[in-house]
Scaffold this motif. Structure first.
Motif, PDB file in Angstrom:
ATOM      1  N   UNK A 114      32.441  49.348  42.961  1.00 46.61           N
ATOM      2  CA  UNK A 114      32.406  48.704  44.274  1.00 46.61           C
ATOM      3  C   UNK A 114      33.239  47.427  44.284  1.00 46.61           C
ATOM      4  N   UNK A 115      33.081  46.639  43.235  1.00 46.76           N
ATOM      5  CA  UNK A 115      33.765  45.354  43.154  1.00 46.76           C
ATOM      6  C   UNK A 115      35.281  45.536  43.045  1.00 46.76           C
ATOM      7  N   UNK A 116      35.683  46.429  42.156  1.00 50.50           N
ATOM      8  CA  UNK A 116      37.117  46.634  41.950  1.00 50.50           C
ATOM      9  C   UNK A 116      37.767  47.260  43.177  1.00 50.50           C
ATOM     10  N   UNK A 117      37.081  48.240  43.777  1.00 46.52           N
ATOM     11  CA  UNK A 117      37.620  48.868  44.980  1.00 46.52           C
ATOM     12  C   UNK A 117      37.784  47.881  46.115  1.00 46.52           C
ATOM     13  N   UNK A 118      36.802  46.985  46.248  1.00 46.81           N
ATOM     14  CA  UNK A 118      36.879  45.982  47.313  1.00 46.81           C
ATOM     15  C   UNK A 118      38.029  45.006  47.081  1.00 46.81           C
ATOM     16  N   UNK A 119      38.166  44.514  45.860  1.00 48.35           N
ATOM     17  CA  UNK A 119      39.178  43.503  45.565  1.00 48.35           C
ATOM     18  C   UNK A 119      40.603  44.033  45.749  1.00 48.35           C
ATOM     19  N   UNK A 120      40.779  45.336  45.617  1.00 44.59           N
ATOM     20  CA  UNK A 120      42.114  45.907  45.782  1.00 44.59           C
ATOM     21  C   UNK A 120      42.577  45.891  47.233  1.00 44.59           C
ATOM     22  N   UNK A 121      41.642  45.864  48.179  1.00 44.67           N
ATOM     23  CA  UNK A 121      42.023  45.968  49.583  1.00 44.67           C
ATOM     24  C   UNK A 121      41.665  44.725  50.396  1.00 44.67           C
ATOM     25  N   UNK A 122      40.972  43.756  49.785  1.00 38.94           N
ATOM     26  CA  UNK A 122      40.545  42.587  50.553  1.00 38.94           C
ATOM     27  C   UNK A 122      41.662  41.553  50.644  1.00 38.94           C
ATOM     28  N   UNK A 123      41.486  40.621  51.549  1.00 42.73           N
ATOM     29  CA  UNK A 123      42.375  39.477  51.662  1.00 42.73           C
ATOM     30  C   UNK A 123      41.846  38.348  50.768  1.00 42.73           C
ATOM     31  N   UNK A 124      42.738  37.738  50.025  1.00 44.02           N
ATOM     32  CA  UNK A 124      42.321  36.650  49.141  1.00 44.02           C
ATOM     33  C   UNK A 124      41.769  35.494  49.960  1.00 44.02           C
ATOM     34  N   UNK A 125      40.624  34.969  49.562  1.00 40.99           N
ATOM     35  CA  UNK A 125      40.019  33.835  50.266  1.00 40.99           C
ATOM     36  C   UNK A 125      39.067  33.117  49.331  1.00 40.99           C
ATOM     37  N   UNK A 126      38.749  31.885  49.680  1.00 41.78           N
ATOM     38  CA  UNK A 126      37.791  31.116  48.888  1.00 41.78           C
ATOM     39  C   UNK A 126      36.414  31.779  48.929  1.00 41.78           C
ATOM     40  N   UNK A 127      36.060  32.337  50.085  1.00 46.03           N
ATOM     41  CA  UNK A 127      34.767  33.001  50.242  1.00 46.03           C
ATOM     42  C   UNK A 127      34.633  34.171  49.267  1.00 46.03           C
ATOM     43  N   UNK A 128      35.677  34.991  49.185  1.00 40.80           N
ATOM     44  CA  UNK A 128      35.672  36.124  48.271  1.00 40.80           C
ATOM     45  C   UNK A 128      35.552  35.661  46.823  1.00 40.80           C
ATOM     46  N   UNK A 129      36.255  34.597  46.478  1.00 41.49           N
ATOM     47  CA  UNK A 129      36.216  34.078  45.119  1.00 41.49           C
ATOM     48  C   UNK A 129      34.816  33.594  44.743  1.00 41.49           C
ATOM     49  N   UNK A 130      34.183  32.867  45.651  1.00 40.79           N
ATOM     50  CA  UNK A 130      32.849  32.319  45.367  1.00 40.79           C
ATOM     51  C   UNK A 130      31.825  33.435  45.226  1.00 40.79           C
ATOM     52  N   UNK A 131      31.833  34.399  46.158  1.00 38.62           N
ATOM     53  CA  UNK A 131      30.855  35.481  46.081  1.00 38.62           C
ATOM     54  C   UNK A 131      31.102  36.373  44.866  1.00 38.62           C
ATOM     55  N   UNK A 132      32.365  36.576  44.514  1.00 33.22           N
ATOM     56  CA  UNK A 132      32.668  37.366  43.317  1.00 33.22           C
ATOM     57  C   UNK A 132      32.103  36.685  42.080  1.00 33.22           C
ATOM     58  N   UNK A 133      32.195  35.365  42.039  1.00 33.19           N
ATOM     59  CA  UNK A 133      31.651  34.607  40.916  1.00 33.19           C
ATOM     60  C   UNK A 133      30.142  34.808  40.816  1.00 33.19           C
ATOM     61  N   UNK A 134      29.442  34.740  41.947  1.00 31.32           N
ATOM     62  CA  UNK A 134      27.993  34.917  41.934  1.00 31.32           C
ATOM     63  C   UNK A 134      27.603  36.353  41.581  1.00 31.32           C
ATOM     64  N   UNK A 135      28.384  37.332  42.050  1.00 28.04           N
ATOM     65  CA  UNK A 135      28.103  38.722  41.696  1.00 28.04           C
ATOM     66  C   UNK A 135      28.211  38.930  40.190  1.00 28.04           C
ATOM     67  N   UNK A 136      29.250  38.354  39.587  1.00 28.76           N
ATOM     68  CA  UNK A 136      29.410  38.461  38.142  1.00 28.76           C
ATOM     69  C   UNK A 136      28.268  37.761  37.407  1.00 28.76           C
ATOM     70  N   UNK A 137      27.830  36.627  37.941  1.00 29.81           N
ATOM     71  CA  UNK A 137      26.724  35.900  37.313  1.00 29.81           C
ATOM     72  C   UNK A 137      25.448  36.741  37.318  1.00 29.81           C
ATOM     73  N   UNK A 138      25.070  37.265  38.490  1.00 29.71           N
ATOM     74  CA  UNK A 138      23.848  38.061  38.568  1.00 29.71           C
ATOM     75  C   UNK A 138      23.975  39.362  37.775  1.00 29.71           C
ATOM     76  N   UNK A 139      25.171  39.935  37.737  1.00 30.79           N
ATOM     77  CA  UNK A 139      25.369  41.159  36.948  1.00 30.79           C
ATOM     78  C   UNK A 139      25.145  40.893  35.463  1.00 30.79           C
TER      79      UNK A 139
END
Length: 234
Positions: free
Chosen positions: A78-103
């Motif tokens: 899910x994460x990799x598929x999303x990052x391939x098509x999303x627009x780079x943003x600070x919001x995406x970076x912050x939430x990705x960091x938290x997803x990795x933390x909880x994972x």
């Protein structure tokens, strides 16, 4: 972290190397912890706990780790598929960091669950009742903590995808349909996780693992299978 975009990169692909490495480490940690538990099972053998029981408990550990790996793989895809098509943003970076933390909490939570379940199964009938009660309470807390963590991760994925859909909904985008399908997948994951949470209170160290088994199995089912089935009830 301050820069939402890496130079010349306008999508989230700059994160892909990091998430590949992080999820690989998480799966590796699952495997590293497994021998410790198996050795403890073998060393705990006694006249009341024979070869069949030992093999059954080892098999349970292996199955538990297998389903945990399936769930982690689902997060990675899910994460990799999303990052391939999303627009780079600070919001995406912050939430990705938290997803990795909880994972990254999956290996320690799973280790605690296995350790407590093993302690309950291997404990003798003459063990202090107060001690058993404490172990049972810790086990219950750990099971809920694991399920809540899984729910939080899927919820963060949902926020990521919905934010991206909100940003592009007023203009054409070739990835719009993929984002909508991903949103549906995540919503179904969230609903299913909520529905099976009551199973975590089952007072049995073996049967109580059903929630994580069901979540893993659910991630293996194609969207069309349960998507079409749910449409019939609407």
């Amino acid at each position: 972290m301050n820069n939402s975009k890496i130079i010349t990169v306008s999508t989230g692909e700059a994160w892909i190397g990091l998430i590949d490495g992080t999820y690989a480490i998480i799966i590796t940690l699952l495997v590293i912890e497994l021998p410790t538990l198996i050795i403890k099972v073998i060393n705990s053998a006694n006249e009341n706990f024979g070869i069949f029981q030992i093999n059954s408990l080892i098999a349970l550990h292996l199955i538990r780790y297998l389903f945990a790996t399936i769930i982690i793989y689902d997060w990675w895809s899910l994460h990799k598929g999303y990052l391939k098509i999303c627009k780079a943003s600070r919001f995406t970076s912050i939430l990705s960091m938290f997803i990795l933390f909880f994972s990254s909490l999956m290996p320690p939570f799973l280790y605690i669950l296995n350790h407590l379940a093993q302690s309950i199964i291997l404990s003798n009938s003459d063990t202090n009742e107060i001690q058993n009660l404490v172990i049972d309470q810790e086990y219950l807390y750990s099971r809920f903590s694991l399920l809540i963590t899984i729910f939080i991760i899927y919820f963060l994925f949902f926020i990521l995808v919905r934010n991206q859909l909100f940003r592009i909904k007023r203009r054409e985008n070739k990835n719009l349909q993929d984002l909508k399908n991903t949103s549906k997948i995540i919503i179904y994951r969230l609903i299913f996780t909520i529905l099976i949470m009551p199973l975590a209170v089952i007072d049995n160290p073996i049967v109580a693992d059903i929630p994580i088994f069901l979540i893993a199995l659910f991630t293996l089912i194609p969207l069309d299978t349960y998507g079409n089935l749910l449409k019939k009830f609407n």
